[in-house]
Design an enzyme around this catalytic site. Structure first.
Site, PDB file in Angstrom:
ATOM      1  CB  SER A 100      -0.956  -0.047   1.194  1.00  0.00           C
ATOM      2  OG  SER A 100      -2.018   0.857   1.050  1.00  0.00           O
ATOM      3  CG  ASP A 234      -7.166  -3.635  -2.558  1.00  0.00           C
ATOM      4  OD1 ASP A 234      -7.797  -2.863  -1.815  1.00  0.00           O
ATOM      5  OD2 ASP A 234      -5.924  -3.624  -2.647  1.00  0.00           O
ATOM      6  CG  HIS A 262      -5.526  -2.808   0.919  1.00  0.00           C
ATOM      7  ND1 HIS A 262      -5.104  -2.396  -0.327  1.00  0.00           N
ATOM      8  CD2 HIS A 262      -4.868  -2.018   1.823  1.00  0.00           C
ATOM      9  CE1 HIS A 262      -4.233  -1.410  -0.185  1.00  0.00           C
ATOM     10  NE2 HIS A 262      -4.065  -1.164   1.101  1.00  0.00           N
TER      11      HIS A 262
END
Length: 317
Positions: A100, A234, A262
């Protein structure tokens, strides 16, 4: 896979305490967590990776047990911090793995310090397209700090954390990542953490979405092995950004994991560890050449980058 906690060590760099976990032996892996998380997001995979590699999993500045000062929270600042941490640990080169927001830091690290980067593996990474969840965009809005101050009062926070964990345990796909969200929400009880996260997000996101992109520098991945891992479900950063990565860096390996959100490294830790190992085992570490880097800069992408052309869906088999 083990979910046990690992011993946290500390170093002071530029006057600020940096927390990190170091386990295992072998080639070095630098694991960079996402926004509002800390090194524990890697707990399901650290022990398995440590059987083959030296695993360094820091708490980024402003996160976890690291200091939360009024400081530089830019991607470049984070990349510099990782260089200095590795230098103090006596580690010259790493395969950098970023999840991320940590993926954005990984890309910046590889760009700023190619001589120290052997490979790059991005996990549901930022920097591959503008879209991002409304929850992250909301952090940039006026009043976020004050609102979270109210929402993290003891009784309200306790109820909110319990509710998020209950939803995460429900088995509903849209709720699969809410256990991590609960951890982030709980961390916001610290006003210094809220300030740090707000500064981090404002450096990379505005009301329209992500600001920072790898599109203008993707051609530099020609000099470095790159892999991309995403969860098919996600809800934070769309899985189609994995296709953007394939378009921007055609030599990159891209794998989309079905039935994962995610945090694919938490949803399917065994598969994730296998992906990491196969990637490292089947690629040669990048070797830095100033002449080659100069040639790439001179002959690479010229002019502004327009919208990405549509690309076929990535195979999820």
């Amino acid at each position: 896979m083990s979910d046990q906690r690992h011993e946290v060590q500390y170093l002071t760099i530029h006057g600020h305490r940096r927390a990190f976990v170091r386990v295992g032996e072998g080639p070095a892996l630098l694991l960079l967590h996402g926004l509002g998380c800390d090194h524990t997001t890697w707990d399901p995979v650290i022990d398995a990776l440590a059987r083959r590699y030296t695993v360094i999993a820091p708490d980024l500045l402003g996160h976890g047990r690291s200091a939360k000062p009024r400081a530089d929270y830019s991607l470049g600042g984070y990349a510099n911090g990782m260089r200095d941490l590795l230098t103090m640990l006596g580690i010259d080169k790493v395969t950098v793995v970023g999840h991320s927001f940590g993926g954005g830091v990984a890309m910046q690290f590889a760009y700023q310090f190619p001589e120290r980067t052997e490979r790059m593996l991005l996990v549901a990474s930022g920097g591959l397209g503008p879209e991002v969840s409304p929850g992250i965009r909301a952090i940039t809005t006026p009043g976020f700090h004050q609102l979270m101050g109210l929402l993290t009062l003891p009784g309200i926070r306790h109820a909110g954390v319990l509710g998020l964990h209950a939803l995460a345990a429900s088995g509903l796909k849209p709720a699969r990542d809410l256990g991590e969200v609960a951890h982030i929400y709980d961390s916001f009880k610290d006003p210094n953490a809220r300030h740090a996260i707000r500064h981090v997000v404002r450096a990379v996101v505005d009301w329209r979405g992500q600001i920072v992109t790898m599109a203008d520098r993707a051609y530099l991945t020609e000099a470095m092995p790159m892999a991309v891992v995403w969860g098919r479900d996600d809800a934070v950063i769309p899985v189609r950004h994995a296709s953007n990565a394939a378009a921007l860096a055609p030599k990159a390996r891209v794998e989309v994991i079905p039935n994962a959100g995610h945090f694919p490294h938490k949803d399917h830790p065994e598969r994730f560890v296998k992906i990491v190992h196969d990637f490292i085992r089947s690629t040669q570490p990048a070797t830095y050449s100033r002449a080659r880097w100069r040639r790439l800069l001179k002959d690479g992408q010229v002019g502004p980058i327009g919208p990405l052309a549509p690309v076929p869906d990535i195979d999820t088999a």
